[in-house]
Design an enzyme around this catalytic site. Sequence first.
Site, PDB file in Angstrom:
ATOM      1  N   ARG A  78      16.178 -26.744  35.787  1.00  0.00           N
ATOM      2  CA  ARG A  78      15.142 -27.651  35.340  1.00  0.00           C
ATOM      3  C   ARG A  78      14.859 -28.791  36.295  1.00  0.00           C
ATOM      4  NH1 ARG A  78      16.262 -25.415  31.271  1.00  0.00           N
ATOM      5  NH2 ARG A  78      18.293 -25.551  32.216  1.00  0.00           N
ATOM      6  N   THR A  79      15.917 -29.484  36.689  1.00  0.00           N
ATOM      7  CA  THR A  79      15.664 -30.701  37.443  1.00  0.00           C
ATOM      8  C   THR A  79      14.993 -30.364  38.778  1.00  0.00           C
ATOM      9  OG1 THR A  79      17.542 -31.693  36.359  1.00  0.00           O
ATOM     10  CG2 THR A  79      16.690 -32.852  38.259  1.00  0.00           C
ATOM     11  N   LYS A 127      29.147 -26.698  56.633  1.00  0.00           N
ATOM     12  CA  LYS A 127      29.732 -26.861  57.975  1.00  0.00           C
ATOM     13  C   LYS A 127      30.426 -28.202  58.109  1.00  0.00           C
ATOM     14  CE  LYS A 127      25.956 -24.295  60.161  1.00  0.00           C
ATOM     15  NZ  LYS A 127      24.769 -24.482  60.994  1.00  0.00           N
ATOM     16  N   HIS A 142      22.034 -39.874  35.590  1.00  0.00           N
ATOM     17  CA  HIS A 142      20.963 -38.899  35.751  1.00  0.00           C
ATOM     18  C   HIS A 142      19.661 -39.595  35.356  1.00  0.00           C
ATOM     19  CE1 HIS A 142      18.765 -35.317  35.986  1.00  0.00           C
ATOM     20  NE2 HIS A 142      19.540 -34.492  35.309  1.00  0.00           N
TER      21      HIS A 142
HETATM   22  C1  NCD Z   1      21.733 -31.992  32.501  1.00  0.00           C
HETATM   23  C2  NCD Z   1      22.517 -32.321  33.748  1.00  0.00           C
HETATM   24  O1  NCD Z   1      22.349 -31.693  34.773  1.00  0.00           O
HETATM   25  O2  NCD Z   1      23.314 -33.250  33.660  1.00  0.00           O
HETATM   26  N1  NCD Z   1      20.702 -31.072  32.672  1.00  0.00           N
HETATM   27  C3  NCD Z   1      19.517 -31.398  33.225  1.00  0.00           C
HETATM   28  O3  NCD Z   1      19.388 -32.209  34.087  1.00  0.00           O
HETATM   29  N2  NCD Z   1      18.434 -30.817  32.730  1.00  0.00           N
HETATM   30  C4  NCD Z   1      22.594 -31.627  31.366  1.00  0.00           C
HETATM   31  C5  NCD Z   1      23.562 -30.507  31.534  1.00  0.00           C
HETATM   32  O4  NCD Z   1      23.729 -29.936  32.600  1.00  0.00           O
HETATM   33  O5  NCD Z   1      24.192 -30.204  30.519  1.00  0.00           O
END
Ligand code: NCD
Length: 307
Positions: free
Chosen positions: A51-52, A80, A129
Amino acid sequence: MRHLMSPLDFSVEELDKLLDLATDIGKDPKKYAHVCDDKRLATCFYEPSTRTRLSFEAAMMNLGGKVLGFSSADSSSAAKGESVADTIRVVSCYADICAMRHPKEGAPLVASMASSIPVINAGDGGHQHPTQTLTDLLTIRSLKGRLDHITIGLCGDLKFGRTVHSLIEALVRYAGVRFILISPEELRIPSYIREDVLNRNQVPFEEVERLEDAMPELDILYMTRVQRERFFNEEDYIRMKDFYILDKTKMELAKKDMFVLHPLPRVNEISVEVDEDPRAAYFRQAQYGVYVRMALILTLLEVELPC
Ligand code: NCD
């Protein structure tokens, strides 16, 4: 030049502006289709993500820009032994802005200090995040019409869940927000969040173990996945992984205008039968994530906006 490391890098007023821009983008995406025609985004992902990374790439493409990057440490020069500081110096020659995900807390910050282009923290270990938080704030504001005066339940892996840490830090700045922290004893919120964020800001919160007890009070339920990759041993993960399963029966305990959010990916913590409930907002949330990342790219690149 501005970077985004933590949701607190924006003031509440700046956040409001950013969310307004994201809302306008959602209403009329075509208006923004060429504003980044000459820009490039680099996605430097040292840790897996669907997703991200894809939402950043989609966001830049929706603005007319181009994307380049790598999606795992193995497929970059990190394999590396190159440092993130060296990598970003090089990436600065190829792109105008960079989104970086890294398993080590603080790595994007180190990169930002060596960078000559804006760096966005796209998730650093169990720490922060911020772009997921922007997504969550836009989702809550769009669905509930406000970010203040809400009771939000955060459920699951509150210890390792970086999305939870960032969301709490962002929400304590709004009046009348109350948290119900729902987790097994072993996965409780880290003490720095309890002391330095919640207690210091005198924000009301409760810590409970049973989801059923919290359900009737909530305006928002934020479910999270147990973060398998951050456990030191597999046995502990197996013991914890099915601790919470949100199903139709539990949804019956909730308010009619409550919404369920989840940063995704989901594993077992939300039964698929909940997906058809109109209060299940996690897939809509993924769409909001694209709009808010478009708004963020425009803001950090200081692109002139169409009228
Ligand atoms: C989250 C993450 O990467 O922290 N997911 C995300 O960014 N969509 C949550 C997760 O991985 O559970």
